[in-house]
Each structure stands twice: as structure tokens, then as C-alpha cells.
Motif scaffolding. Sequence first.
Motif, PDB file in Angstrom:
ATOM      1  N   ILE A 135       0.838  -1.208   0.000  1.00  0.00           N
ATOM      2  CA  ILE A 135       0.000   0.000   0.000  1.00  0.00           C
ATOM      3  C   ILE A 135       0.874   1.259   0.000  1.00  0.00           C
ATOM      4  N   TYR A 136       1.868   1.300   0.895  1.00  0.00           N
ATOM      5  CA  TYR A 136       2.728   2.478   1.002  1.00  0.00           C
ATOM      6  C   TYR A 136       3.515   2.720  -0.285  1.00  0.00           C
ATOM      7  N   ASN A 137       3.767   1.664  -1.054  1.00  0.00           N
ATOM      8  CA  ASN A 137       4.516   1.790  -2.306  1.00  0.00           C
ATOM      9  C   ASN A 137       3.619   1.907  -3.530  1.00  0.00           C
ATOM     10  N   SER A 138       2.314   1.943  -3.327  1.00  0.00           N
ATOM     11  CA  SER A 138       1.379   2.000  -4.450  1.00  0.00           C
ATOM     12  C   SER A 138       1.371   3.394  -5.080  1.00  0.00           C
ATOM     13  N   ALA A 139       0.978   3.419  -6.344  1.00  0.00           N
ATOM     14  CA  ALA A 139       0.877   4.686  -7.070  1.00  0.00           C
ATOM     15  C   ALA A 139      -0.147   5.601  -6.406  1.00  0.00           C
ATOM     16  N   ASN A 151      -3.424  13.503   0.953  1.00  0.00           N
ATOM     17  CA  ASN A 151      -3.608  13.324   2.386  1.00  0.00           C
ATOM     18  C   ASN A 151      -3.442  11.849   2.733  1.00  0.00           C
ATOM     19  N   SER A 152      -2.191  11.400   2.720  1.00  0.00           N
ATOM     20  CA  SER A 152      -1.900   9.981   2.889  1.00  0.00           C
ATOM     21  C   SER A 152      -2.306   9.459   4.264  1.00  0.00           C
ATOM     22  N   ALA A 153      -2.226  10.293   5.309  1.00  0.00           N
ATOM     23  CA  ALA A 153      -2.596   9.843   6.661  1.00  0.00           C
ATOM     24  C   ALA A 153      -4.085   9.501   6.726  1.00  0.00           C
ATOM     25  N   VAL A 154      -4.935  10.318   6.111  1.00  0.00           N
ATOM     26  CA  VAL A 154      -6.370  10.055   6.089  1.00  0.00           C
ATOM     27  C   VAL A 154      -6.640   8.773   5.303  1.00  0.00           C
ATOM     28  N   PHE A 155      -5.933   8.607   4.187  1.00  0.00           N
ATOM     29  CA  PHE A 155      -6.102   7.395   3.380  1.00  0.00           C
ATOM     30  C   PHE A 155      -5.702   6.154   4.169  1.00  0.00           C
ATOM     31  N   ILE A 156      -4.544   6.191   4.838  1.00  0.00           N
ATOM     32  CA  ILE A 156      -4.084   5.034   5.621  1.00  0.00           C
ATOM     33  C   ILE A 156      -5.077   4.734   6.740  1.00  0.00           C
ATOM     34  N   ASP A 157      -5.594   5.775   7.394  1.00  0.00           N
ATOM     35  CA  ASP A 157      -6.597   5.560   8.445  1.00  0.00           C
ATOM     36  C   ASP A 157      -7.852   4.887   7.886  1.00  0.00           C
ATOM     37  N   ARG A 217      -2.473   4.433  16.205  1.00  0.00           N
ATOM     38  CA  ARG A 217      -3.528   5.434  16.060  1.00  0.00           C
ATOM     39  C   ARG A 217      -4.863   4.783  15.713  1.00  0.00           C
ATOM     40  N   ASN A 218      -4.811   3.638  15.056  1.00  0.00           N
ATOM     41  CA  ASN A 218      -6.029   2.941  14.632  1.00  0.00           C
ATOM     42  C   ASN A 218      -6.365   1.750  15.519  1.00  0.00           C
ATOM     43  N   ASP A 219      -5.779   1.708  16.706  1.00  0.00           N
ATOM     44  CA  ASP A 219      -6.084   0.673  17.707  1.00  0.00           C
ATOM     45  C   ASP A 219      -5.883  -0.741  17.163  1.00  0.00           C
ATOM     46  N   LEU A 220      -4.777  -0.939  16.419  1.00  0.00           N
ATOM     47  CA  LEU A 220      -4.478  -2.256  15.872  1.00  0.00           C
ATOM     48  C   LEU A 220      -3.264  -2.891  16.532  1.00  0.00           C
ATOM     49  N   VAL A 221      -2.902  -2.386  17.718  1.00  0.00           N
ATOM     50  CA  VAL A 221      -1.797  -2.957  18.483  1.00  0.00           C
ATOM     51  C   VAL A 221      -2.317  -3.245  19.887  1.00  0.00           C
ATOM     52  N   SER A 222      -2.062  -4.448  20.377  1.00  0.00           N
ATOM     53  CA  SER A 222      -2.454  -4.785  21.746  1.00  0.00           C
ATOM     54  C   SER A 222      -1.650  -3.922  22.716  1.00  0.00           C
TER      55      SER A 222
END
Length: 196
Positions: free
Chosen positions: A92-96, A103-109, A137-142
Motif C-alpha cells: 500500500i505504502y509503495n502504491s501509485a 492526504n496519505s494519513a487520512v487514506f491510511i486511516d 492510532r487505529n487501535d491495531l496494536v495490543s
Amino acid sequence: MHFAVDDLSVLSISLLSKFVSQDMYTFSRHNLLTALNLNSDDRFPVLKKIKESNTAIYKYIIDNIDGYLNFLNDDEYVLDESESLADILSDIYNSAYYTASDNSAVFIDSFLSKVSPEAKISSLNEELKKYAPDLLRNDLVSYTFHNIFWYLKELMFECDNILVVPELLRTLVFARPCGGDQFAAGTVSPSLDMSR
């Protein structure tokens, strides 16, 4: 000019394969399901399974990831386990789309909001370092002692990451341990809750 068929389901199997391998179809939920040999009322498989079954379709999705996210129903996820998260995030981070995003942060969220809660990372490591702030930030880490201290040690003093630290510290100080290395969810005492 790139020719694209509007409806893959009208093609023969041999033509379908050729059109799919060259991304010569309109990017739609119906066409993606058809390309994956699924019915229009089937659920989308998670990205890991798509990548394993057909790399051409997977790459087409990654290059049009914003549209793909819009096709997903509320009960469909991009991932349902944590083992492939770093690999998919790297793509994803390497995608076109990501590199051209304003606004990559909003997209990643928005991408991470479609990751199943079952895919929560139990142990942060070097492979996930680049993605740790977004994952937290997205609560995906225990919220374990290992993960909190790993984050503080590895990333706390990098400028962009300092904003995540207050929430981590609040969790560390005010959450009640529930056994082992894990914090109980929602155990902040109301009198100590600084978010109000």
C-alpha cells in the motif's frame, strides 16, 4: 488509449483470463468478484487471499485501493489476521495511489479502519516499525507492556510520533492490568480519565 470491458461476466473463460491479466476491465465490485471467479452476492476475500490466488488482480486492487475500500460492505475486511499486515502495508505504502495522495494519513486511516479487530498486532517488532504510529492510532496494536515500551524506546522521539505518546502513557498509567502482559479494555477509572 486503454480499452476496458464494462462487464467481465459476459466474456468466455479464455477471454476473461486475458482481460483480467491485463487490467482491461472497469474497476467495479461486480468485475472484481467475477475476475476472482465469485458470484456478485459473494463476500470479498481478504487481500492476502486475493494476493495468493491472483497477483494481477491484487496489483490492480492496490493501484486502485481507494475504490476498493468503497466497494467493501460494512462486514467485509481488507485483512483478518496480523501475519500479513506488514506485507500488505508495504504494498500500500509503495502504491501509485498512496504516493500521489494529497492526504496519505487520512487514506491510511481509512484503509486500517477496514482491518478486522482480529488482526490486532500482539507484538511490535522491527518489521512493523515504519507502520507502528498508524497501527497505534487505529487501535491495531495490543496494549501490552512490551508494545508500549518498544514504541517508547524505538519511536517516541521522532517528531511525527510524539502525538501518539500521551494516549499510550495514559493507557500505561491508568489502565488496570488484567493478567499476563495485557491491559483490560475500558478499565480507566472515571476519576482519572483525562480525555474528558
